[in-house]
Write a protein that holds these residues in place. Structure first.
Motif, PDB file in Angstrom:
ATOM      1  N   PRO A 141     -65.597 -81.868 -58.396  1.00  0.00           N
ATOM      2  CA  PRO A 141     -65.515 -83.167 -59.080  1.00  0.00           C
ATOM      3  C   PRO A 141     -65.513 -82.935 -60.589  1.00  0.00           C
ATOM      4  CG  PRO A 141     -67.330 -83.095 -57.484  1.00  0.00           C
ATOM      5  CD  PRO A 141     -66.867 -81.685 -57.693  1.00  0.00           C
ATOM      6  N   HIS A 142     -64.846 -83.783 -61.320  1.00  0.00           N
ATOM      7  CA  HIS A 142     -64.803 -83.605 -62.780  1.00  0.00           C
ATOM      8  C   HIS A 142     -66.201 -83.550 -63.382  1.00  0.00           C
ATOM      9  CE1 HIS A 142     -60.527 -83.926 -62.783  1.00  0.00           C
ATOM     10  NE2 HIS A 142     -60.493 -85.209 -62.450  1.00  0.00           N
ATOM     11  N   LYS A 143     -67.136 -84.315 -62.831  1.00  0.00           N
ATOM     12  CA  LYS A 143     -68.475 -84.386 -63.411  1.00  0.00           C
ATOM     13  C   LYS A 143     -69.299 -83.125 -63.152  1.00  0.00           C
ATOM     14  CE  LYS A 143     -70.457 -86.663 -59.336  1.00  0.00           C
ATOM     15  NZ  LYS A 143     -71.172 -87.869 -58.846  1.00  0.00           N
ATOM     16  N   ASN A 144     -68.843 -82.274 -62.243  1.00  0.00           N
ATOM     17  CA  ASN A 144     -69.607 -81.067 -61.884  1.00  0.00           C
ATOM     18  C   ASN A 144     -69.062 -79.798 -62.511  1.00  0.00           C
ATOM     19  OD1 ASN A 144     -71.216 -82.689 -60.368  1.00  0.00           O
ATOM     20  ND2 ASN A 144     -70.568 -81.910 -58.375  1.00  0.00           N
ATOM     21  N   ALA A 145     -68.195 -79.923 -63.503  1.00  0.00           N
ATOM     22  CA  ALA A 145     -67.624 -78.744 -64.159  1.00  0.00           C
ATOM     23  C   ALA A 145     -67.306 -79.069 -65.610  1.00  0.00           C
ATOM     24  CB  ALA A 145     -66.370 -78.278 -63.437  1.00  0.00           C
ATOM     25  N   GLY A 193     -52.297 -53.984 -83.125  1.00  0.00           N
ATOM     26  CA  GLY A 193     -52.731 -55.281 -83.630  1.00  0.00           C
ATOM     27  C   GLY A 193     -53.412 -56.097 -82.551  1.00  0.00           C
ATOM     28  N   THR A 194     -53.103 -57.380 -82.511  1.00  0.00           N
ATOM     29  CA  THR A 194     -53.663 -58.265 -81.496  1.00  0.00           C
ATOM     30  C   THR A 194     -52.572 -59.199 -80.978  1.00  0.00           C
ATOM     31  OG1 THR A 194     -54.304 -59.925 -83.155  1.00  0.00           O
ATOM     32  CG2 THR A 194     -55.951 -58.259 -82.561  1.00  0.00           C
ATOM     33  N   ARG A 195     -52.850 -59.828 -79.848  1.00  0.00           N
ATOM     34  CA  ARG A 195     -51.962 -60.866 -79.341  1.00  0.00           C
ATOM     35  C   ARG A 195     -52.798 -62.070 -78.924  1.00  0.00           C
ATOM     36  NH1 ARG A 195     -49.800 -59.005 -73.313  1.00  0.00           N
ATOM     37  NH2 ARG A 195     -51.845 -58.643 -72.355  1.00  0.00           N
ATOM     38  N   ARG A 196     -52.209 -63.256 -79.084  1.00  0.00           N
ATOM     39  CA  ARG A 196     -52.911 -64.496 -78.814  1.00  0.00           C
ATOM     40  C   ARG A 196     -53.027 -64.731 -77.313  1.00  0.00           C
ATOM     41  NH1 ARG A 196     -55.823 -66.890 -82.460  1.00  0.00           N
ATOM     42  NH2 ARG A 196     -55.081 -69.018 -82.130  1.00  0.00           N
ATOM     43  N   ARG A 197     -54.193 -65.208 -76.867  1.00  0.00           N
ATOM     44  CA  ARG A 197     -54.426 -65.490 -75.463  1.00  0.00           C
ATOM     45  C   ARG A 197     -55.018 -66.894 -75.303  1.00  0.00           C
ATOM     46  NH1 ARG A 197     -54.774 -61.091 -72.010  1.00  0.00           N
ATOM     47  NH2 ARG A 197     -54.884 -62.706 -70.387  1.00  0.00           N
ATOM     48  N   PRO A 198     -54.180 -67.930 -75.275  1.00  0.00           N
ATOM     49  CA  PRO A 198     -54.710 -69.260 -74.960  1.00  0.00           C
ATOM     50  C   PRO A 198     -55.081 -69.331 -73.476  1.00  0.00           C
ATOM     51  CG  PRO A 198     -52.325 -69.342 -75.143  1.00  0.00           C
ATOM     52  CD  PRO A 198     -52.735 -67.945 -75.514  1.00  0.00           C
ATOM     53  N   GLN A 199     -56.244 -69.887 -73.176  1.00  0.00           N
ATOM     54  CA  GLN A 199     -56.703 -69.990 -71.800  1.00  0.00           C
ATOM     55  C   GLN A 199     -57.507 -71.268 -71.596  1.00  0.00           C
ATOM     56  OE1 GLN A 199     -58.955 -66.341 -71.142  1.00  0.00           O
ATOM     57  NE2 GLN A 199     -57.153 -65.306 -70.300  1.00  0.00           N
ATOM     58  N   LEU A 200     -57.604 -71.678 -70.350  1.00  0.00           N
ATOM     59  CA  LEU A 200     -58.459 -72.784 -69.968  1.00  0.00           C
ATOM     60  C   LEU A 200     -59.547 -72.235 -69.057  1.00  0.00           C
ATOM     61  CD1 LEU A 200     -59.035 -75.848 -69.960  1.00  0.00           C
ATOM     62  CD2 LEU A 200     -57.535 -76.024 -67.969  1.00  0.00           C
ATOM     63  N   TRP A 201     -60.799 -72.375 -69.489  1.00  0.00           N
ATOM     64  CA  TRP A 201     -61.927 -71.880 -68.707  1.00  0.00           C
ATOM     65  C   TRP A 201     -62.620 -73.066 -68.049  1.00  0.00           C
ATOM     66  CZ3 TRP A 201     -64.620 -68.274 -72.865  1.00  0.00           C
ATOM     67  CH2 TRP A 201     -63.747 -67.214 -73.177  1.00  0.00           C
ATOM     68  N   VAL A 202     -62.764 -73.006 -66.752  1.00  0.00           N
ATOM     69  CA  VAL A 202     -63.480 -74.044 -66.008  1.00  0.00           C
ATOM     70  C   VAL A 202     -64.763 -73.424 -65.457  1.00  0.00           C
ATOM     71  CG1 VAL A 202     -63.439 -75.626 -64.044  1.00  0.00           C
ATOM     72  CG2 VAL A 202     -61.368 -75.278 -65.408  1.00  0.00           C
ATOM     73  N   THR A 203     -65.901 -73.955 -65.890  1.00  0.00           N
ATOM     74  CA  THR A 203     -67.208 -73.443 -65.462  1.00  0.00           C
ATOM     75  C   THR A 203     -67.889 -74.480 -64.574  1.00  0.00           C
ATOM     76  OG1 THR A 203     -67.444 -72.176 -67.510  1.00  0.00           O
ATOM     77  CG2 THR A 203     -69.443 -72.577 -66.221  1.00  0.00           C
ATOM     78  N   PHE A 204     -68.350 -74.022 -63.414  1.00  0.00           N
ATOM     79  CA  PHE A 204     -69.005 -74.920 -62.467  1.00  0.00           C
ATOM     80  C   PHE A 204     -70.492 -75.008 -62.788  1.00  0.00           C
ATOM     81  CE2 PHE A 204     -65.478 -72.803 -60.144  1.00  0.00           C
ATOM     82  CZ  PHE A 204     -64.612 -73.893 -60.157  1.00  0.00           C
ATOM     83  N   LEU A 205     -70.997 -76.219 -62.889  1.00  0.00           N
ATOM     84  CA  LEU A 205     -72.373 -76.430 -63.302  1.00  0.00           C
ATOM     85  C   LEU A 205     -73.369 -75.978 -62.243  1.00  0.00           C
ATOM     86  CD1 LEU A 205     -72.033 -79.964 -64.957  1.00  0.00           C
ATOM     87  CD2 LEU A 205     -71.805 -77.700 -66.007  1.00  0.00           C
ATOM     88  N   ILE A 235     -63.783 -69.906 -63.726  1.00  0.00           N
ATOM     89  CA  ILE A 235     -62.433 -69.478 -63.375  1.00  0.00           C
ATOM     90  C   ILE A 235     -61.517 -69.752 -64.558  1.00  0.00           C
ATOM     91  CG2 ILE A 235     -62.750 -69.804 -60.901  1.00  0.00           C
ATOM     92  CD1 ILE A 235     -61.222 -72.417 -61.095  1.00  0.00           C
ATOM     93  N   CYS A 236     -60.409 -69.045 -64.611  1.00  0.00           N
ATOM     94  CA  CYS A 236     -59.578 -69.048 -65.809  1.00  0.00           C
ATOM     95  C   CYS A 236     -58.119 -69.306 -65.472  1.00  0.00           C
ATOM     96  CB  CYS A 236     -59.735 -67.698 -66.516  1.00  0.00           C
ATOM     97  SG  CYS A 236     -58.532 -67.396 -67.812  1.00  0.00           S
ATOM     98  N   ALA A 290     -60.184 -58.054 -73.181  1.00  0.00           N
ATOM     99  CA  ALA A 290     -59.789 -58.702 -71.930  1.00  0.00           C
ATOM    100  C   ALA A 290     -60.883 -58.582 -70.882  1.00  0.00           C
ATOM    101  CB  ALA A 290     -58.486 -58.093 -71.424  1.00  0.00           C
ATOM    102  N   MET A 291     -61.602 -57.466 -70.862  1.00  0.00           N
ATOM    103  CA  MET A 291     -62.661 -57.267 -69.861  1.00  0.00           C
ATOM    104  C   MET A 291     -63.835 -58.208 -70.070  1.00  0.00           C
ATOM    105  SD  MET A 291     -64.415 -53.676 -71.132  1.00  0.00           S
ATOM    106  CE  MET A 291     -62.842 -52.837 -71.141  1.00  0.00           C
ATOM    107  N   ASP A 292     -63.942 -58.795 -71.268  1.00  0.00           N
ATOM    108  CA  ASP A 292     -65.045 -59.707 -71.555  1.00  0.00           C
ATOM    109  C   ASP A 292     -64.678 -61.166 -71.310  1.00  0.00           C
ATOM    110  OD1 ASP A 292     -66.721 -57.610 -72.350  1.00  0.00           O
ATOM    111  OD2 ASP A 292     -65.903 -57.634 -74.393  1.00  0.00           O
ATOM    112  N   ALA A 293     -63.429 -61.420 -70.985  1.00  0.00           N
ATOM    113  CA  ALA A 293     -62.975 -62.781 -70.689  1.00  0.00           C
ATOM    114  C   ALA A 293     -62.931 -62.998 -69.189  1.00  0.00           C
ATOM    115  CB  ALA A 293     -61.587 -63.014 -71.300  1.00  0.00           C
ATOM    116  N   PRO A 294     -62.992 -64.245 -68.732  1.00  0.00           N
ATOM    117  CA  PRO A 294     -62.885 -64.501 -67.288  1.00  0.00           C
ATOM    118  C   PRO A 294     -61.547 -64.000 -66.737  1.00  0.00           C
ATOM    119  CG  PRO A 294     -63.657 -66.457 -68.462  1.00  0.00           C
ATOM    120  CD  PRO A 294     -63.219 -65.483 -69.501  1.00  0.00           C
TER     121      PRO A 294
END
Length: 212
Positions: free
Chosen positions: A135-139, A153-165, A171-172, A205-209
């Motif tokens: 449910p939206h309210k639980n994350a 150098g570096t490269r950009r990594r846009p991501q959406l992280w969803v964390t369950f309460l 999850i990513c 990368a190993m420190d990201a979901p």
């Protein structure tokens, strides 16, 4: 449902629809194809296992008495070399059977990773595979952008992280390629995270979901 020019819409699956009905998520709004680049990377990596297995097994075979290379020079044989190459080849062969074969079959059966958004919840699903429903309210959903060290150098990594309460698991959904970024930009709006990513800075990368 018609296709959107940037990220294809489609109806939810029977499994997702059943869970959404059971959990009373309400009307289905849209579904988004996500993590295409991650799927391609995983497929390439696993498909290389048979090649690596063949290389090691060939090296082990050429170092045995039964191969013509050393048939007249047994004193040049190295048991250690045979064992190392042979065991490495067998390990890769086992991984091939365990990972590559199911992946090949799965790629013919599944259609990748999708996020189905409903009025009161969402479902991340790999058809005939893993599934997360919330449910939206639980994350909490965070639209982030970070810089991955890459080459010199570096490269950009846009991501959406969803964390369950409930358990704190995250999850990513990745936005490394143009297709994934297009889907991500729409998904962030659908999940009400805002359209401007939160800047995190340099991150390994190993420190990201791990992408779902």
């Amino acid at each position: 449902m018609p296709e959107h020019p940037r990220s294809p819409y489609r109806g939810d699956t029977k499994r997702a629809a059943r869970i959404a009905e059971e959990q009373k998520y309400g009307a289905h709004h849209a579904s988004y194809r996500v993590n295409r680049a991650h799927d391609q990377d995983m497929a390439v990596g696993v498909m290389m296992l048979p090649v690596v297995a063949a290389v090691f097994l060939t090296m082990a075979w050429t170092a045995t008495p039964w191969h013509g290379t050393y048939s007249d020079h047994w004193d040049r044989l190295t048991v250690t070399g045979v064992l190392v190459s042979g065991v490495s080849g067998l390990v890769c062969l086992v991984l091939t059977v365990w990972l590559a074969v199911p992946l090949i079959i799965g790629r013919f059966r599944a259609r990748g990773a999708w996020v189905h958004v409903y009025e009161h919840g969402a479902i991340a699903e790999r058809e005939q595979g893993s599934l997360y429903a919330w449910p939206h309210k639980n994350a909490t959903a965070r639209f982030v952008s970070w810089d991955e060290p890459w080459d010199s150098g570096t490269r950009r990594r846009p991501q959406l992280w969803v964390t369950f309460l409930v358990d704190g698991e995250t999850i990513c959904f990745d936005g490394r390629t143009g297709e994934d970024r297009a889907a991500l930009s729409e998904l962030t709006v659908a999940l009400r995270t805002g359209e401007v990513p939160e800047e995190i800075g340099v991150l390994r990368a190993m420190d990201a979901p791990v992408p779902f």
